[in-house]
Scaffold this active site. Sequence first.
Site, mmCIF file in Angstrom:
data_model
loop_
_atom_site.group_PDB
_atom_site.id
_atom_site.type_symbol
_atom_site.label_atom_id
_atom_site.label_comp_id
_atom_site.label_asym_id
_atom_site.label_seq_id
_atom_site.Cartn_x
_atom_site.Cartn_y
_atom_site.Cartn_z
ATOM 1 N N HIS A 91 0.826 -1.205 0.000
ATOM 2 C CA HIS A 91 0.000 0.000 0.000
ATOM 3 C C HIS A 91 0.862 1.258 0.000
ATOM 4 C CE1 HIS A 91 -3.563 -2.422 1.797
ATOM 5 N NE2 HIS A 91 -3.092 -2.908 0.682
ATOM 6 N N CYS A 105 -5.378 -0.450 -20.970
ATOM 7 C CA CYS A 105 -4.862 0.291 -19.808
ATOM 8 C C CYS A 105 -3.889 -0.514 -18.953
ATOM 9 C CB CYS A 105 -6.016 0.803 -18.954
ATOM 10 S SG CYS A 105 -7.109 -0.496 -18.380
HETATM 11 C C1 PEP Z 1 -4.991 -4.743 -15.813
HETATM 12 O O1 PEP Z 1 -5.290 -5.799 -15.275
HETATM 13 O O2 PEP Z 1 -4.359 -4.659 -16.864
HETATM 14 C C2 PEP Z 1 -5.371 -3.467 -15.196
HETATM 15 C C3 PEP Z 1 -5.205 -2.342 -15.817
HETATM 16 O O3 PEP Z 1 -5.872 -3.496 -13.943
HETATM 17 P P1 PEP Z 1 -5.015 -3.774 -12.635
HETATM 18 O O4 PEP Z 1 -3.569 -3.663 -13.011
HETATM 19 O O5 PEP Z 1 -5.454 -2.757 -11.652
HETATM 20 O O6 PEP Z 1 -5.424 -5.164 -12.287
#
Ligand code: PEP
Length: 752
Positions: A366, A679
């Site tokens: 965290h 993303c």
């Molecule tokens: C992913 O899984 O690519 C994503 C963007 O979400 P996180 O990294 O938060 O799991």
Amino acid sequence: MVHVDAVPRLLIRRLRQIMAEPGSAQEQLDRIVGQIASLMVAEVCSVYVRRQDGSLELFATQGLKREAVHNTHMKRGEGLVGLIAEQAKAINLSEAQSHPSFSYRPETGEEEFHSFLGVPVLRGGRVLGVLTVQNKTRRQYTEDEEDALQTTAMVLAEVLAGTVERIDPSLPDGAPGRSRVLQGEQLSDGLALGHIVLHEPRVIVTQLVSDDPEAERVRLDEAIVDLRTGLDRIFANRDIAAAGEHHEVLETYRMYADDQGWRRRLHEAIAAGLTAAGAVERVRNEMRARMLRNADPYWRERFRDLDDLSDRLLRTLAGVPATGAHQVLPPDAILVARTLGPAELLDYDRERLRGLVIEDSGATSHVAIVAKALGIAAVGQARGIVEAVEPGDPAIVDATAGEIHIRPGQEVIGAFSDKVRFRARRLQKYSSLRGAPAVTRDGVRVALNINAGLMVDLPHLEESGADGIGLFRTELEFMISSSILGRDRQTEIYRAILETAGERPVVFRTLDIGGDKMLPYLRHEREENPALGWRAIRMSLDRTGLFRTQIRALLRAAAGRELRVMLPMLTDVAEFDEARRLIDLEIGLLSRFSSPPPRGIEIGAMVEVPALLFQLDEIARRADFLSIGSNDLFQFTFAVDRANERVARRYDTLSPAMLSVIRAIVAAAERHETPLTLCGEMAGRPLEAMVLIALGLRSISMAPASIGPVKAMLLGLDAAVLRTYLDRALAQGRRDVRAVAAEFASAHGIEI
Ligand code: PEP
Ligand code: MG
């Protein structure tokens, strides 16, 4: 003869006189050992001082030959004196010469002395030297005598700290310590040069002896009550994660605070004439000595807990604030802490923080999130760091290598300064691209968005010149908070984000809790495979209260604006339908509470579970937009735990299989004219981003620091040419897509 209990007190009185008398530092020290010898009724009293290489030098003596002073040296661990220093433990012998460690030094003339009592001289938990007394007769020194000499050594430590360097300036305290490199694990990438600040300030006890044991006893008891109340409060507020403490450590503290043996030893030390603080220091020294001697990691941990508890108690007694957050920081502070929570890190002046080093992992995942958001180089699991540094020490945090250079030499500083300058130049170059539109050479406009999740991330939007926030991980604010965020607090946060973003789009991902993202205040059953467990949308649909509260907060925050909500970890389109139904219910309630609705609402689906790849048409038809969560999609498609370093990089995100997956999603999005973005971390790596654009992605979202490098790549790219080049290479059977892409970039002078 005086009673041994009175020795430290008498010594203190005599010390004041001695220090006031004229004479060199050496003469003063000589008189002090003379005093100790006479008070202890010993024929010999000697002081050995520890040098930086761990050897011990005879610094003053009463009773041994004078010519041995500054000429007798014991190597690290050599002789009885070396053993005492090494183990930080007293040695009490009626016949020293028959001890296996005895090392005969003819220049001292000590053969006529048989009995020997030596104790370590400790200050702030460090061994400064060794104090010994010797007698001709073969006698066993009593426990009281040993105690008295230990306390005397504490008093002597104060004198040595001020005297030794006047006698020999190359010696410990004052003189800078040796350079060292400690190894840890990267928490947040970066490189920082600066000066050490301790999160838990050290208290050096200067007032050791008191004439009023009753008053000291009262002070001690009050401080223990305060300490205990403070610990109870942390428990009551469930502030543990925010304070960065592990639950077990605090439980251990509580247990020790109630420990009768510990309290009894403290009271005994006060009865022997020490102040409350002196007693804590004394008992702590004993503990440290035991800790140093004990090789068992379990017991070392427990002693370290006690050590920490003593520190807390000393701070309470001295009225020193519990953390270093409110002191004036140097402009290049490198914060060192045993444990640190995200909220505590946010208490520090971010303008002055360069680096962070944490000894225990605890809540580091965290705190790592916050460190990354603040852009400070951070290393965790750095065993021994707290004891290895002094406030103000120069240090380098090389988070990329997971290393901390303590008191580095000039060449090391020079080498790292070059690296820092190089990085700064690159950053300057990227910031000059800030205003340039993200358009490829063949005119393809690509939206470059940032991933964010904390309020402290917001300045990055402006600084990076990004088009918007492509992924706002709403769980992060929950993770750094000490308790669950209510609707109003959430509304405030989301509103602030939308206001900062202005006309730029923000995509709020609903809570992705579970997996590696646990909330300390939510009860969670232990799961065998948390990444495949009860997380994200699964939890939201089971705990609809949590989900609906969040949707309500988002709807209110977005009154009169565009609201984009994205659902994580969808596995079956039915989950999307169910989530939409719940969202519609909340939209329906808005008018009932006469809250103005958002101008428009888009609901997006994250494609990150392979099962969804077989429902692409259905999901693309339903969702207002799609976002590829390539981190999880890669993890699940390739069956590699993204958090397991051993396998995480075993397969390539640019492998033909992953490319096929991405192509399939791009095709489905095009078929249904559903906007698509990606993303995951691959969007932030220029070479991978380059391939994504060639595959047809027109919007990607990444860490803020990647916007510059990705834009620099994009400005040199001809997307259509790369697409043809890739297609041809794949048709020819090439599987090394990364190499193909790198060849292309190098042939076309594209910055990657
Ligand atoms: C992913 O899984 O690519 C994503 C963007 O979400 P996180 O990294 O938060 O799991
Ligand atoms: Mg994910």
